[in-house]
Motif scaffolding. Structure first.
Motif, PDB file in Angstrom:
ATOM      1  N   ARG A 192       0.831  -1.206   0.000  1.00 13.40           N
ATOM      2  CA  ARG A 192       0.000   0.000   0.000  1.00 13.40           C
ATOM      3  C   ARG A 192       0.862   1.251   0.000  1.00 13.40           C
ATOM      4  O   ARG A 192       2.032   1.204   0.347  1.00 13.40           O
ATOM      5  N   ALA A 193       0.245   2.368  -0.380  1.00 12.23           N
ATOM      6  CA  ALA A 193       0.886   3.682  -0.318  1.00 12.23           C
ATOM      7  C   ALA A 193       0.107   4.520   0.692  1.00 12.23           C
ATOM      8  O   ALA A 193      -1.118   4.449   0.755  1.00 12.23           O
ATOM      9  N   VAL A 194       0.841   5.314   1.489  1.00 12.80           N
ATOM     10  CA  VAL A 194       0.209   6.075   2.559  1.00 12.80           C
ATOM     11  C   VAL A 194       0.688   7.519   2.508  1.00 12.80           C
ATOM     12  O   VAL A 194       1.894   7.777   2.458  1.00 12.80           O
ATOM     13  N   PHE A 195      -0.262   8.458   2.512  1.00 16.28           N
ATOM     14  CA  PHE A 195       0.026   9.883   2.655  1.00 16.28           C
ATOM     15  C   PHE A 195      -0.444  10.257   4.059  1.00 16.28           C
ATOM     16  O   PHE A 195      -1.628  10.143   4.377  1.00 16.28           O
ATOM     17  N   SER A 196       0.479  10.692   4.915  1.00 16.43           N
ATOM     18  CA  SER A 196       0.146  11.051   6.292  1.00 16.43           C
ATOM     19  C   SER A 196       0.249  12.555   6.458  1.00 16.43           C
ATOM     20  O   SER A 196       1.225  13.166   6.033  1.00 16.43           O
ATOM     21  N   ALA A 197      -0.752  13.157   7.096  1.00 16.47           N
ATOM     22  CA  ALA A 197      -0.780  14.592   7.334  1.00 16.47           C
ATOM     23  C   ALA A 197      -0.617  14.845   8.826  1.00 16.47           C
ATOM     24  O   ALA A 197      -1.280  14.219   9.650  1.00 16.47           O
ATOM     25  N   PHE A 198       0.270  15.795   9.162  1.00 13.51           N
ATOM     26  CA  PHE A 198       0.602  16.087  10.550  1.00 13.51           C
ATOM     27  C   PHE A 198       0.282  17.537  10.890  1.00 13.51           C
ATOM     28  O   PHE A 198       0.409  18.418  10.049  1.00 13.51           O
ATOM     29  N   ARG A 199      -0.084  17.774  12.146  1.00 11.71           N
ATOM     30  CA  ARG A 199      -0.173  19.146  12.631  1.00 11.71           C
ATOM     31  C   ARG A 199       1.227  19.629  12.997  1.00 11.71           C
ATOM     32  O   ARG A 199       1.609  20.742  12.694  1.00 11.71           O
ATOM     33  N   ARG A 200       1.986  18.766  13.648  1.00 12.96           N
ATOM     34  CA  ARG A 200       3.392  19.042  13.951  1.00 12.96           C
ATOM     35  C   ARG A 200       4.199  17.796  13.578  1.00 12.96           C
ATOM     36  O   ARG A 200       3.699  16.684  13.644  1.00 12.96           O
ATOM     37  N   THR A 201       5.442  18.001  13.245  1.00  8.72           N
ATOM     38  CA  THR A 201       6.273  16.898  12.772  1.00  8.72           C
ATOM     39  C   THR A 201       6.465  15.818  13.825  1.00  8.72           C
ATOM     40  O   THR A 201       6.527  14.638  13.514  1.00  8.72           O
ATOM     41  N   SER A 202       6.543  16.204  15.075  1.00 11.06           N
ATOM     42  CA  SER A 202       6.859  15.245  16.135  1.00 11.06           C
ATOM     43  C   SER A 202       5.650  14.438  16.602  1.00 11.06           C
ATOM     44  O   SER A 202       5.789  13.560  17.435  1.00 11.06           O
ATOM     45  N   GLU A 203       4.477  14.710  16.084  1.00  7.95           N
ATOM     46  CA  GLU A 203       3.272  14.018  16.516  1.00  7.95           C
ATOM     47  C   GLU A 203       2.930  12.842  15.608  1.00  7.95           C
ATOM     48  O   GLU A 203       3.557  12.627  14.583  1.00  7.95           O
ATOM     49  N   THR A 204       1.898  12.134  15.996  1.00 10.60           N
ATOM     50  CA  THR A 204       1.358  11.095  15.121  1.00 10.60           C
ATOM     51  C   THR A 204       0.511  11.773  14.050  1.00 10.60           C
ATOM     52  O   THR A 204       0.032  12.889  14.256  1.00 10.60           O
ATOM     53  N   PRO A 205       0.308  11.149  12.926  1.00 10.22           N
ATOM     54  CA  PRO A 205      -0.471  11.808  11.863  1.00 10.22           C
ATOM     55  C   PRO A 205      -1.926  12.029  12.266  1.00 10.22           C
ATOM     56  O   PRO A 205      -2.536  11.174  12.904  1.00 10.22           O
ATOM     57  N   LEU A 206      -2.451  13.189  11.873  1.00  8.66           N
ATOM     58  CA  LEU A 206      -3.871  13.473  12.110  1.00  8.66           C
ATOM     59  C   LEU A 206      -4.735  12.591  11.221  1.00  8.66           C
ATOM     60  O   LEU A 206      -5.740  12.036  11.660  1.00  8.66           O
ATOM     61  N   PHE A 207      -4.329  12.495   9.948  1.00  9.00           N
ATOM     62  CA  PHE A 207      -5.073  11.698   8.975  1.00  9.00           C
ATOM     63  C   PHE A 207      -4.085  10.956   8.091  1.00  9.00           C
ATOM     64  O   PHE A 207      -2.979  11.429   7.852  1.00  9.00           O
ATOM     65  N   ARG A 208      -4.525   9.797   7.609  1.00  9.21           N
ATOM     66  CA  ARG A 208      -3.759   9.036   6.632  1.00  9.21           C
ATOM     67  C   ARG A 208      -4.658   8.742   5.443  1.00  9.21           C
ATOM     68  O   ARG A 208      -5.786   8.297   5.622  1.00  9.21           O
ATOM     69  N   ILE A 209      -4.145   9.005   4.252  1.00  8.52           N
ATOM     70  CA  ILE A 209      -4.846   8.663   3.019  1.00  8.52           C
ATOM     71  C   ILE A 209      -4.133   7.438   2.468  1.00  8.52           C
ATOM     72  O   ILE A 209      -2.935   7.502   2.161  1.00  8.52           O
ATOM     73  N   ILE A 210      -4.849   6.338   2.355  1.00  4.92           N
ATOM     74  CA  ILE A 210      -4.228   5.053   2.031  1.00  4.92           C
ATOM     75  C   ILE A 210      -4.739   4.544   0.693  1.00  4.92           C
ATOM     76  O   ILE A 210      -5.937   4.575   0.418  1.00  4.92           O
ATOM     77  N   LYS A 211      -3.796   4.077  -0.127  1.00  5.64           N
ATOM     78  CA  LYS A 211      -4.121   3.409  -1.385  1.00  5.64           C
ATOM     79  C   LYS A 211      -3.709   1.946  -1.236  1.00  5.64           C
ATOM     80  O   LYS A 211      -2.524   1.642  -1.118  1.00  5.64           O
ATOM     81  N   ASP A 212      -4.683   1.057  -1.235  1.00  2.00           N
ATOM     82  CA  ASP A 212      -4.434  -0.375  -1.084  1.00  2.00           C
ATOM     83  C   ASP A 212      -5.066  -1.108  -2.262  1.00  2.00           C
ATOM     84  O   ASP A 212      -6.274  -1.361  -2.263  1.00  2.00           O
ATOM     85  N   PRO A 213      -4.284  -1.445  -3.300  1.00  2.00           N
ATOM     86  CA  PRO A 213      -4.849  -2.073  -4.497  1.00  2.00           C
ATOM     87  C   PRO A 213      -5.536  -3.416  -4.240  1.00  2.00           C
ATOM     88  O   PRO A 213      -6.396  -3.825  -5.005  1.00  2.00           O
ATOM     89  N   LYS A 214      -5.190  -4.108  -3.161  1.00  2.00           N
ATOM     90  CA  LYS A 214      -5.826  -5.398  -2.878  1.00  2.00           C
ATOM     91  C   LYS A 214      -7.309  -5.238  -2.559  1.00  2.00           C
ATOM     92  O   LYS A 214      -8.085  -6.164  -2.745  1.00  2.00           O
ATOM     93  N   LEU A 215      -7.700  -4.053  -2.077  1.00  2.00           N
ATOM     94  CA  LEU A 215      -9.105  -3.816  -1.738  1.00  2.00           C
ATOM     95  C   LEU A 215      -9.880  -3.162  -2.872  1.00  2.00           C
ATOM     96  O   LEU A 215     -11.037  -2.783  -2.694  1.00  2.00           O
ATOM     97  N   ALA A 216      -9.263  -3.010  -4.027  1.00  2.00           N
ATOM     98  CA  ALA A 216      -9.873  -2.275  -5.137  1.00  2.00           C
ATOM     99  C   ALA A 216     -11.205  -2.882  -5.584  1.00  2.00           C
ATOM    100  O   ALA A 216     -12.149  -2.162  -5.886  1.00  2.00           O
TER     101      ALA A 216
END
Length: 128
Positions: free
Chosen positions: A66-90
């Motif tokens: 899978r490919a994951v785009f993670s968005a952060f409020r601050r770099t040192s934190e965990t991601p607020l949201f992740r946008i995931i592309k998983d071709p197996k679930l297509a």
């Protein structure tokens, strides 16, 4: 003379349709990645969220499955949201999903533009 283009009546179906793109990816062990169109949509959303002072940093991971785009409020934190592309679930639930920091799947689908609409909703004040 035999006809090689048809299956026999005995149930032996030797004509199986295989997508060459998928077969090559399996053979080459290439990690899953966002294509140019997908990245354009995601980075437009990221730009809007940065302008609204919601997000400040991002990370892109290309994993074997899978490919994951993670968005952060601050770099040192965990991601607020992740946008995931998983071709197996297509074929089942859709290749794209948006996951919150808590692990809750906010939206899932086959079309990235429709999945990213989850961020278009404006917050409203609810009075009790």
């Amino acid at each position: 003379m035999t006809d090689h283009g048809t299956a026999t009546e005995g149930g032996d179906d030797s004509s199986i349709l295989v997508a060459l793109y998928e077969a090559r990816l399996k053979r080459m062990d290439v990690p899953v990645a966002f294509d140019r169109k997908e990245l354009d949509q995601i980075l437009r959303l990221y730009g809007r969220m940065v302008a609204a002072n919601e997000w400040r940093d991002y990370a892109i991971d290309q994993l074997p499955d899978r490919a994951v785009f993670s968005a952060f409020r601050r770099t040192s934190e965990t991601p607020l949201f992740r946008i995931i592309k998983d071709p197996k679930l297509a074929r089942k639930q859709g290749a794209y999903s948006v996951v919150a920091a808590s692990g809750l799947i906010l939206k899932r689908g086959h079309d990235l533009a429709l999945v990213l609409r989850v961020f278009d909703k404006a917050l409203r004040l609810v009075e009790a």
